[in-house]
Design a protein around this motif. Structure first.
Motif, mmCIF file in Angstrom:
data_model
loop_
_atom_site.group_PDB
_atom_site.id
_atom_site.type_symbol
_atom_site.label_atom_id
_atom_site.label_comp_id
_atom_site.label_asym_id
_atom_site.label_seq_id
_atom_site.Cartn_x
_atom_site.Cartn_y
_atom_site.Cartn_z
ATOM 1 N N ASP A 5 -3.463 6.888 -3.345
ATOM 2 C CA ASP A 5 -5.521 6.957 -4.693
ATOM 3 C C ASP A 5 -5.503 7.946 -4.909
ATOM 4 O OD1 ASP A 5 -8.045 6.349 -4.484
ATOM 5 O OD2 ASP A 5 -8.687 4.648 -3.499
ATOM 6 N N ARG A 20 -7.604 1.356 4.455
ATOM 7 C CA ARG A 20 -9.135 0.431 4.102
ATOM 8 C C ARG A 20 -9.160 -0.305 3.523
ATOM 9 N NH1 ARG A 20 -12.212 4.684 0.249
ATOM 10 N NH2 ARG A 20 -10.512 3.387 -0.993
ATOM 11 N N ASP A 21 -9.020 -1.028 2.084
ATOM 12 C CA ASP A 21 -8.938 -1.541 1.281
ATOM 13 C C ASP A 21 -8.271 -3.363 1.955
ATOM 14 O OD1 ASP A 21 -10.227 -0.424 -0.101
ATOM 15 O OD2 ASP A 21 -8.857 0.203 -1.630
ATOM 16 N N GLU A 22 -6.863 -2.521 2.279
ATOM 17 C CA GLU A 22 -6.093 -3.667 2.753
ATOM 18 C C GLU A 22 -6.588 -4.919 3.921
ATOM 19 O OE1 GLU A 22 -2.475 -2.472 5.236
ATOM 20 O OE2 GLU A 22 -2.934 -1.548 3.218
ATOM 21 N N ALA A 46 -9.887 -6.490 2.778
ATOM 22 C CA ALA A 46 -9.343 -7.866 1.665
ATOM 23 C C ALA A 46 -8.664 -8.995 2.670
ATOM 24 C CB ALA A 46 -8.102 -7.246 0.780
ATOM 25 N N THR A 97 1.189 -0.892 0.266
ATOM 26 C CA THR A 97 -0.087 0.043 0.054
ATOM 27 C C THR A 97 0.706 1.446 -0.239
ATOM 28 O OG1 THR A 97 -1.723 -1.312 1.156
ATOM 29 C CG2 THR A 97 -1.770 1.141 1.061
#
Length: 317
Positions: free
Chosen positions: A204, A264-266, A269, A200
């Motif tokens: 973004d 957030r995304d990690e 996931a 990461t």
């Protein structure tokens, strides 16, 4: 500021005005881990804690396989000490390069008071002095110490959880992986906006202008931890838990992350991978919330709600 929770936005504005009035600190260059540590510790040293009373603390040392000693602090409510109760091993935040036990004293006291569950705060060694899987190994040494002293502390060894926030959340997740692989059964892992993935590092566009923890900070910390292995296939999932391929056998989990957090995304996931492996996972993605929001203010609504939620999860052990 339109994207941020209104109460949190007001806190951010006030903090920004205070910083500007006192002089904007010099930001370290990307890759300057010790400079970033100094800045992080300066910020954490001034953080207030939620109120707590009637919590006791004792200091201990845990030996590590490489012959060192880790400082431990055991927080407990005296009336519960003689009972067979659950316990939490807590790994503090600081991007894996910073943070001190003193900065988490008040927060640990609050968790213990509200949940009645005792907590072991761990002084694990930091990057860049300690690298790779070493931080999680320190977490595992603390976990072993607690289990070895469970009878003396009045702890039920079958109801022990690991918990951590930010960088400490990543260390806690790595500790849980080590525990699974070494046959130590944990009751739960409680991960508060955890730092899980060394990949990461690419900004973004939707987050770049609002994040409290930056992509440059993330790059600096992962580089300090992983060295030349950073970003390669040689990275161990014990060091960067998002690299894990097999999630089976991990403990039931609680994961919390803000919508405006680069983690957030990690985190989403990671929760999905747990679910796919048949591991129960409670996931909260908080709208309009930045990384470390609760340490900015314990008084705003989202902080009060999530502190209560964490105490609910701890108390359910």
């Amino acid at each position: 500021m339109d994207m941020i929770d209104p109460e949190l936005a007001a806190v951010v504005v006030a903090m920004t005005e205070e910083v500007m009035a006192n002089g904007i600190p010099t930001l370290p260059e990307r890759g300057d881990a010790l400079g970033l540590r100094e800045l992080l510790d300066l910020g954490m040293a001034g953080i207030l804690s939620p109120p707590s009373t009637s919590v006791f603390v004792s200091s201990h040392l845990a030996s590590t396989p490489d012959g060192k000693e880790l400082e431990l602090r055991w927080y407990f409510i005296d009336s519960a000490r003689s009972t067979s109760c659950p316990a939490v091993v807590y790994l503090h935040g600081g991007g894996m390069i910073g943070g001190k036990l003193d900065y988490y004293d008040g927060l640990a006291r609050h968790y213990v008071q509200e949940s009645t569950v005792p907590m072991l705060l761990v002084g694990y060694r930091l990057a860049p002095e300690r690298t790779g899987t070493g931080l999680a190994e320190d977490g595992f040494s603390a976990l072993q110490w607690l289990l070895e002293h469970a009878d003396d502390l009045g702890v039920d060894g079958t109801r022990v959880a690991v918990m951590g926030d930010s960088g400490g959340g990543g260390v806690a997740a790595g500790t849980a992986i080590l525990a699974r692989d070494r046959g130590v059964r944990l009751a739960k892992q409680i991960l508060i906006y955890p730092m899980l993935d060394d990949r990461t590092i690419e900004p973004d566009p939707g987050l770049e202008d609002v994040v409290a923890w930056t992509y440059d900070n993330n790059w600096t910390c992962w580089k300090a931890l992983l060295g030349d292995a950073f970003g390669s296939d040689a990275v161990s999932p014990v060091a960067a838990p998002a690299r894990l391929a097999d999630f089976s056998g991990l403990p039931a989990s609680y994961i919390e992350v803000g919508e405006l957090d680069i983690f957030r995304d990690e985190c989403i996931a990671y929760a999905q991978s747990l679910h796919k492996a048949g591991v129960s996972c409670e996931l909260h993605v908080l709208p309009g919330v930045l990384h470390g929001y609760d340490r900015m203010s314990f008084e705003i609504g989202v902080s009060r709600r999530m502190l209560a939620d964490r105490c609910r999860v701890i108390g359910s052990l």
